[in-house]
Design an enzyme around this catalytic site. Structure first.
Site, short mmCIF file in Angstrom:
data_model
loop_
_atom_site.label_atom_id
_atom_site.label_comp_id
_atom_site.label_asym_id
_atom_site.label_seq_id
_atom_site.Cartn_x
_atom_site.Cartn_y
_atom_site.Cartn_z
N LEU A 84 -34.20 -11.21 -18.13
CA LEU A 84 -33.60 -12.31 -18.75
C LEU A 84 -34.88 -13.67 -18.75
O LEU A 84 -35.24 -13.26 -17.56
CB LEU A 84 -31.91 -13.22 -17.99
CG LEU A 84 -30.85 -12.45 -18.63
CD1 LEU A 84 -30.03 -13.11 -17.75
CD2 LEU A 84 -30.97 -12.89 -20.39
N CYS B 282 -28.36 -0.29 32.62
CA CYS B 282 -29.05 -1.14 32.46
C CYS B 282 -28.86 -2.70 32.47
O CYS B 282 -27.56 -3.15 31.69
CB CYS B 282 -30.19 -0.95 31.30
SG CYS B 282 -30.91 -2.47 30.67
N ASP C 218 1.41 -1.10 0.01
CA ASP C 218 -0.28 0.00 -0.37
C ASP C 218 0.95 0.84 0.30
O ASP C 218 0.89 2.39 -0.32
CB ASP C 218 -0.68 -0.14 1.46
CG ASP C 218 -1.87 -0.80 0.73
OD1 ASP C 218 -2.22 -1.51 -0.17
OD2 ASP C 218 -2.44 -0.98 2.15
N CYS D 217 -34.78 -3.78 32.22
CA CYS D 217 -35.20 -3.66 33.82
C CYS D 217 -35.92 -2.24 34.27
O CYS D 217 -35.85 -1.60 34.79
CB CYS D 217 -33.56 -1.93 33.55
SG CYS D 217 -33.29 -1.04 32.38
N GLU E 44 3.65 1.85 -1.18
CA GLU E 44 4.54 2.05 -2.83
C GLU E 44 3.32 2.68 -3.15
O GLU E 44 3.53 3.38 -4.55
CB GLU E 44 5.21 0.59 -3.06
CG GLU E 44 6.30 0.34 -2.47
CD GLU E 44 6.84 -1.62 -2.91
OE1 GLU E 44 8.19 -1.31 -3.67
OE2 GLU E 44 6.37 -2.28 -2.88
N TYR E 45 2.12 1.85 -3.81
CA TYR E 45 1.08 2.28 -4.07
C TYR E 45 1.21 3.91 -3.88
O TYR E 45 0.80 5.06 -4.58
CB TYR E 45 -0.03 1.36 -4.33
CG TYR E 45 -1.09 2.26 -4.72
CD1 TYR E 45 -1.44 1.69 -5.98
CD2 TYR E 45 -1.84 3.01 -4.07
CE1 TYR E 45 -2.15 1.93 -6.81
CE2 TYR E 45 -3.37 3.51 -5.32
CZ TYR E 45 -2.96 2.59 -6.54
OH TYR E 45 -4.58 3.27 -7.30
N ASP E 46 0.33 4.68 -2.20
CA ASP E 46 0.40 5.42 -2.74
C ASP E 46 1.64 6.26 -3.19
O ASP E 46 1.17 7.62 -2.94
CB ASP E 46 0.51 5.76 -0.65
CG ASP E 46 -1.03 4.76 0.32
OD1 ASP E 46 -1.77 4.81 -0.69
OD2 ASP E 46 -1.07 4.56 0.54
N GLU F 222 -22.41 -6.12 -13.80
CA GLU F 222 -22.82 -5.14 -12.96
C GLU F 222 -22.61 -5.16 -11.59
O GLU F 222 -21.16 -5.41 -11.59
CB GLU F 222 -23.56 -7.41 -12.32
CG GLU F 222 -24.38 -7.36 -11.53
CD GLU F 222 -25.75 -7.55 -12.18
OE1 GLU F 222 -26.18 -7.62 -13.64
OE2 GLU F 222 -26.92 -7.85 -11.41
N ARG G 131 -29.82 1.03 -14.67
CA ARG G 131 -30.50 -0.45 -15.63
C ARG G 131 -32.24 0.91 -16.24
O ARG G 131 -32.58 1.14 -17.45
CB ARG G 131 -30.97 -1.49 -15.22
CG ARG G 131 -32.10 -2.10 -16.36
CD ARG G 131 -31.88 -3.56 -16.25
NE ARG G 131 -32.70 -4.13 -16.75
CZ ARG G 131 -33.92 -4.81 -16.05
NH1 ARG G 131 -34.60 -4.01 -15.47
NH2 ARG G 131 -34.63 -5.46 -17.44
S1 IVH Z 1 -26.40 -10.74 -20.13
C1 IVH Z 1 -29.47 -8.93 -23.22
N1 IVH Z 1 -25.07 -12.11 -17.98
O1 IVH Z 1 -29.87 -10.35 -14.91
C2 IVH Z 1 -28.87 -9.21 -22.00
N2 IVH Z 1 -26.89 -10.88 -17.13
O2 IVH Z 1 -32.24 -10.90 -14.22
C3 IVH Z 1 -28.24 -9.46 -20.89
N3 IVH Z 1 -27.06 -10.39 -15.00
O3 IVH Z 1 -30.49 -7.36 -16.68
C4 IVH Z 1 -28.10 -9.96 -19.61
N4 IVH Z 1 -25.46 -11.50 -14.33
O4 IVH Z 1 -28.84 -7.33 -14.89
C5 IVH Z 1 -26.61 -11.05 -18.13
N5 IVH Z 1 -23.83 -13.05 -16.74
C6 IVH Z 1 -24.35 -12.32 -16.83
C7 IVH Z 1 -25.85 -12.08 -15.48
C8 IVH Z 1 -26.05 -11.05 -16.17
C9 IVH Z 1 -26.27 -10.77 -13.87
C10 IVH Z 1 -28.38 -10.25 -14.77
C11 IVH Z 1 -28.51 -8.59 -15.61
C12 IVH Z 1 -29.95 -8.68 -16.16
C13 IVH Z 1 -31.13 -9.56 -14.89
C14 IVH Z 1 -32.27 -10.66 -15.10
#
Ligand code: IVH
Length: 702
Positions: A106, A463, A56, A443, A58-60, A197, A159
């Site tokens: 999905l 208490c 850390d 109490c 060295e990085y800092d 994500e 999203r």
């Molecule tokens: S692919 C167009 N891959 O799950 C398809 N989604 O329940 C793009 N998610 O909206 C999604 N892990 O936010 C994909 N390995 C993964 C994922 C993933 C989590 C989320 C994503 C999606 C939601 C659906």
């Protein structure tokens, strides 16, 4: 660009930059560019690979050097510099932005049959009889979309409703797993939108909650909501504290300078797109990606993942199966809700229903009253659950939870089970509304609540519940770490009238303890030894052990760097304390309130009289000498002679440093019984001296 083969060059470059500092031969601009490269490299090692190669410190030093150069030569400061991640400006609102391609959801599957249907459908759509599928984790976080243009990160968005989200660029820039610039141009890409994500690892989430517990703050319920909440915080300096990481798993849109769609042309498969993202420095599921055309193999792999889900470092709620070839994905197309070329396989819910039998109102160390639900025992994700947190009165009222209700229970983020909601449709009319007590259940003092807090508190410092919890905290592992004195023993000794307050720990009637069931000469001797050892604990442990609200281990360490004796804190004003790094107004006020109370000063005097160390490290270090100065240590496995905490304190008191992971900066790895992966890693590095516990103490004595 981030080829591991660069490691040597980057390290050499980093060392050179550290050594040369302001070498006139290299121009400031060149130095800035090189420092940026080196720091980005180390960010990648640390935040993407979790394999840091520098300390850390060295990085800092590199970071400070870059900052200084940029201050002297602002004309060379660029927006993609690692110093520019945190903007120090408040984002007042997050404007809506249109995604370049819709952020779809999905479709879900739950068993092999669902997957067979999916497979048949894909084969029909593509008119093929063999399809390569990819399998990867379905991360349970909050979705993020990143747009890079001309190799620079230009926009990040949530999203939202799928077609437009909220712009959170300033916040996303704080995450060091998100490169501020990435060489997409190497692949002929001018503008690209990638999806992923934002997550918090299980270990980080747990440690964050532990710190919150210690500081008397409300714990976060689960990692997903914490991550989602953090990405929409106005002050992006706070986001840096939340341990957020971004994993990218999909390319939504990619064009060249002529605006030609490049997907399915330059990059032919999902696997290749993940490989490209990984190569450009993104965190991806590359190492967890599995490709197969066999449905049987897919199902086997899914079962394996499901069985091992708890060991995965992040929360996953299933797996995602995708058609590997991008041209076939295009042929399959999408509905308004989800792509037809992908499907989520959902793991069995960590949610179930049971009956709420009773409520226990527990009194914590700070007097906070926590309602705990007593449940009809039920199996949930592999464990029997018989109690769950109900948080506070507002939570119960809001959800209209009643005694006798059938309730939905969830284990999320592997923390304490939560009651998600009652099922009013199952009520028989015999359910009883929950009445929150007006008086302390222990109490009987009238409970109090401030306007800003949701919790009721017992204001009586005497208490019994608070006193006992305070003593338990004092002796606990991270505090004074008294061996032989845990929660059960403290409760027993309190009942037996041996301990009524903290100083009593140091004047236990050992001859009477010997009469208690389960105690023998040897166990009493061990207890006595444990208590004697605790007298030499560092003063920051003592300060933390006192249980001052909002003072966790970290704050206690900082405070003790500025005083010689714990008691000296009584001379500081809240304003002065706030000048110290990381000490905010709440902590400062709480410390001042504590030391303004005569009873607390009296307690400290009593502890001193019993020989408990109250002096800060610098002083105790002088007393013990600096024999381990400059040396770094890490303990792993179970030690026999002393606890790990004791051994670590010993090293620190002798001027040594404890590291948290095996790296090249580690001098000694001390291995106890059942040492795990740390030993293998140390052996791989080759420069770490591995010591047995006996070797370690022999070395010290020598
Ligand atoms: S692919 C167009 N891959 O799950 C398809 N989604 O329940 C793009 N998610 O909206 C999604 N892990 O936010 C994909 N390995 C993964 C994922 C993933 C989590 C989320 C994503 C999606 C939601 C659906």
């Amino acid at each position: 660009m981030y080829n591991p083969a660069d490691a040597k060059n980057m390290l050499a470059l980093g060392k050179m930059l550290l050594a040369e500092k302001n070498n006139a031969a290299t121009s400031a601009q060149q130095q800035i560019e090189e420092l940026k490269k080196v720091i980005n490299y180390h960010d990648w090692r640390y935040y993407v690979l979790a394999e840091p190669v520098v300390s850390d410190l060295e990085y800092d030093t590199l970071f400070k050097q870059l900052k200084k150069l940029e201050e002297s030569y602002p004309q060379y400061k660029t927006p993609d510099s690692p110093t520019q991640r945190v903007a120090f400006t408040l984002t007042k609102e997050f404007p809506a932005v249109q995604h370049l391609s819709p952020m779809l959801s999905l479709d879900n599957s739950y068993n092999a049959e669902d997957l067979a249907t999916f497979d048949t459908q894909i084969k029909k759509l593509t008119s093929l009889d063999s399809i390569d599928y990819t399998l990867e984790p379905k991360f349970d976080g909050t979705g993020i979309s990143l747009v890079y243009e001309n190799d620079q990160l230009v926009r990040a968005a949530t999203r939202g409703d799928g077609s437009s989200g909220e712009e959170i660029t300033n916040n996303a820039r704080v995450l060091r797993s998100i490169p501020l610039s990435a060489a997409f141009s190497k692949f002929g890409i001018y503008k690209i939108e990638i999806r992923g994500e934002v997550l918090i690892s299980k270990t980080f989430f747990e440690s964050m909650n532990q710190l919150r517990r210690e500081a008397g703050l409300k714990e976060f319920a689960n990692a997903r909501n914490t991550a989602a909440g953090a990405m929409r915080m106005q002050d992006n300096r706070e986001i840096a504290q939340r341990g957020l990481e971004a994993v990218m798993y999909h390319i939504g849109y990619a064009v060249n300078t002529q605006n030609n769609n490049l997907l399915a042309r330059k990059i032919e498969s999902h696997q290749q797109s993940i490989q490209m993202l990984a190569e450009l420095g993104f965190k991806t599921p590359l190492h967890d990606l599995f490709v197969t055309h066999s449905l049987d193999e897919l199902v086997k792999k899914l079962a394996k993942w499901e069985a091992q889900r708890e060991t995965y470092p992040y929360e996953v709620d299933g797996m995602v199966i995708k058609v590997n070839r991008l041209d076939l994905q295009e042929i399959c197309g999408a509905t308004a809700h989800h792509p037809r070329w992908a499907i989520a396989y959902k793991f069995k819910a960590k949610e179930t229903t049971t009956t709420l039998l009773d409520i226990d109102f527990q009194v914590g160390r700070t007097g906070a009253i926590t309602p705990v639900a007593k449940l009809q025992p039920v199996q949930l994700a592999g464990v029997t659950v018989s109690s769950a947190s109900l948080h506070n009165e507002d939570y119960i009222v809001e959800k209209d939870i009643r005694l006798g209700d059938t309730v939905v229970v969830e284990r999320s983020g592997d923390v304490i089970p939560q009651i998600v909601r009652p099922l009013p449709e199952t009520r028989t009319g015999k359910e009883i509304p929950i009445i929150f007590p007006k008086n302390c259940p222990v109490c009987d003092t009238a409970l109090e609540k401030t306007e800003t807090e949701a919790v009721w508190r017992c204001p009586n410092k005497q208490c019994p519940a608070q006193v006992v919890e305070g003593i338990i905290h004092f002796v606990s592992k991270n505090a004074m770490d008294i061996e032989g004195l845990g929660r059960n023993q403290v409760k027993l000794f309190y009942q037996e009238n041996f301990i009524q307050n903290i100083p009593d720990i140091f004047q236990l009637p050992y001859h009477e303890i010997l009469q208690l069931k389960g105690y023998k000469e040897k166990s009493v001797q061990n207890l006595q030894k444990g208590i004697e050892n605790a007298k030499d604990r560092s003063a920051d442990r003592l300060l933390y052990a006192l249980g001052i609200r909002f003072v966790g281990r970290g704050n206690a360490k900082i405070l003790m760097q500025y005083v010689e004796d714990v008691e000296d804190l009584k001379n500081w004003t809240p304003e002065q304390l706030q000048e110290l790094p990381e000490i905010g107004p709440t902590v400062a006020q709480s410390v001042c309130d504590y030391f303004a109370d005569e009873a607390n000063l009296h307690l400290l005097h009593q502890l001193k009289a019993f020989g408990v160390n109250t002096q800060s490290k610098q002083n105790s270090q002088e007393l013990l000498g600096d024999s381990l100065s400059g040396k770094t240590f890490l303990f792993t496995g179970t030690l026999q002679k002393f606890s790990r905490n004791e051994a670590e304190t010993f090293v620190e008191q002798h001027g040594g440093k404890i590291l948290s992971s095996v790296s090249k900066n580690l001098n000694y790895l001390v291995v106890g019984e059942n040492a795990g992966s740390k030993l293998a890693k140390a052996e791989k590095i080759g420069t770490v001296t591995v010591l047995s516990e006996t070797d370690f103490w022999a070395m010290i004595e020598g």
